[in-house]
Design a protein around this motif. Sequence first.
Motif, PDB file in Angstrom:
ATOM      1  N   GLN A   1       0.740  -1.126  -0.009  1.00 29.81           N
ATOM      2  CA  GLN A   1      -0.106   0.015   0.112  1.00 29.81           C
ATOM      3  C   GLN A   1       0.778   1.163   0.074  1.00 29.81           C
ATOM      4  O   GLN A   1       0.478   2.385   0.549  1.00 29.81           O
ATOM      5  N   LYS A   2       2.113   1.128  -0.693  1.00 30.55           N
ATOM      6  CA  LYS A   2       2.959   2.588  -0.750  1.00 30.55           C
ATOM      7  C   LYS A   2       2.316   3.465  -1.280  1.00 30.55           C
ATOM      8  O   LYS A   2       2.517   4.699  -0.968  1.00 30.55           O
ATOM      9  N   ASP A   3       1.383   3.356  -2.150  1.00 31.73           N
ATOM     10  CA  ASP A   3       0.728   4.220  -3.085  1.00 31.73           C
ATOM     11  C   ASP A   3      -0.225   5.063  -2.106  1.00 31.73           C
ATOM     12  O   ASP A   3      -0.093   6.510  -2.279  1.00 31.73           O
ATOM     13  N   GLU A   4      -0.842   4.546  -1.100  1.00 34.29           N
ATOM     14  CA  GLU A   4      -1.574   5.387  -0.226  1.00 34.29           C
ATOM     15  C   GLU A   4      -0.751   6.033   0.656  1.00 34.29           C
ATOM     16  O   GLU A   4      -1.177   7.339   1.332  1.00 34.29           O
ATOM     17  N   HIS A   5       0.201   5.355   1.231  1.00 32.51           N
ATOM     18  CA  HIS A   5       1.142   6.232   2.161  1.00 32.51           C
ATOM     19  C   HIS A   5       1.686   7.376   1.511  1.00 32.51           C
ATOM     20  O   HIS A   5       1.627   8.344   2.319  1.00 32.51           O
ATOM     21  N   GLU A   6       2.039   7.455   0.124  1.00 29.81           N
ATOM     22  CA  GLU A   6       2.867   8.495  -0.634  1.00 29.81           C
ATOM     23  C   GLU A   6       1.652   9.638  -0.956  1.00 29.81           C
ATOM     24  O   GLU A   6       1.728  10.893  -0.559  1.00 29.81           O
ATOM     25  N   LEU A   7       0.311   9.042  -0.913  1.00 34.94           N
ATOM     26  CA  LEU A   7      -0.753  10.177  -0.921  1.00 34.94           C
ATOM     27  C   LEU A   7      -0.950  10.935   0.148  1.00 34.94           C
ATOM     28  O   LEU A   7      -1.106  12.212   0.338  1.00 34.94           O
ATOM     29  N   ILE A   8      -0.793  10.316   1.416  1.00 36.71           N
ATOM     30  CA  ILE A   8      -1.254  10.902   2.927  1.00 36.71           C
ATOM     31  C   ILE A   8       0.289  11.883   2.885  1.00 36.71           C
ATOM     32  O   ILE A   8       0.016  13.130   3.159  1.00 36.71           O
ATOM     33  N   LYS A   9       1.173  11.221   2.686  1.00 35.33           N
ATOM     34  CA  LYS A   9       2.586  12.203   2.948  1.00 35.33           C
ATOM     35  C   LYS A   9       2.633  13.429   2.053  1.00 35.33           C
ATOM     36  O   LYS A   9       3.224  14.463   2.538  1.00 35.33           O
TER      37      LYS A   9
END
Length: 310
Positions: free
Chosen positions: A88-96
């Motif tokens: 789920q790195k894509d969602e982590h990047e979206l938050i950051k």
Amino acid sequence: MMFSKPKFWDDKIGIYSIILFPFTLITLVFIFLKKKFTKKIKFNIPIICVGNIYIGGTGKTPTSILLARELSRLKKNPVIVRKYYKYQKDEHELIKSNFKNLILDNSRIAGINEAIKMNYDTVILDDGFQEYKIKNKINIICFNQHQLIGNGLVLPSGPLRESLKSLNNANIILINGEEDGNFEKKILKINKNLKIFYSFYKPLNIEQFKKKKLVALASIGNPNNFFKLLNDHNLMVKKKLVYPDHYRFSDKQIENIIFEAEKDDYHIIMTEKDFSKFKYHKSNRLNFLKVSLELKKIEKFLNEIKEIYA
């Protein structure tokens, strides 16, 4: 886990759902036992859970980001806590890229304890409705108008992570889309105390895609919702590329996608979450639709959230 959602999940109950229903019964028994025998932990910090019961594509993470920003505006010091999943790195990047305070941990409990140590005053638990250990929380459950509860059945015969009865443990329902009186009546029969609100996505850079031939790419839970948003704004989508949620593209795949677009003089449009996988490939053919999640009656919504501080 990457997956492509079966079409029958959003259809009327049919043969595939019936065949799989014995496994759904096993799921329901497992959830019942887990809830019954899980020891609940109380924390000395307000916890706001943004979750869902329909698997994927309901807007949990954009809601968490919006809530974090609004609480910051109200002079609170919130942090978003997520359980860490490598895929789920894509969602982590979206938050950051949209909010700086983020804790990722293999354990949500450990993440909350870390937030307490770091002197945050509010935890926003992104995707934690099925974390039954956590006691003191407001539960916001997200739905999308286009799917709602699909065929209404629990996994694997339907798209629900648990049954509608679980809304007895919810406080706020947030529906992305148009108002739906019939659905409101249905869920209020389960829990008459639910507060129901609506949200919508507002495109912020739509003009830069006008009059361009587009390839629309999506590797999200409900790609048709993204395609409909493009269609609603009369963009010229000539081709659609659909991949499983959280799909990990190889460099070769990305190069081929860009090559095909350049060959046909197309521009590639995708969600901001998907763009995190493409941003290291420099091409003027790649871009994302920047959207802002807007809440109707947001001040009334925030007044409900403030109850957690009372």
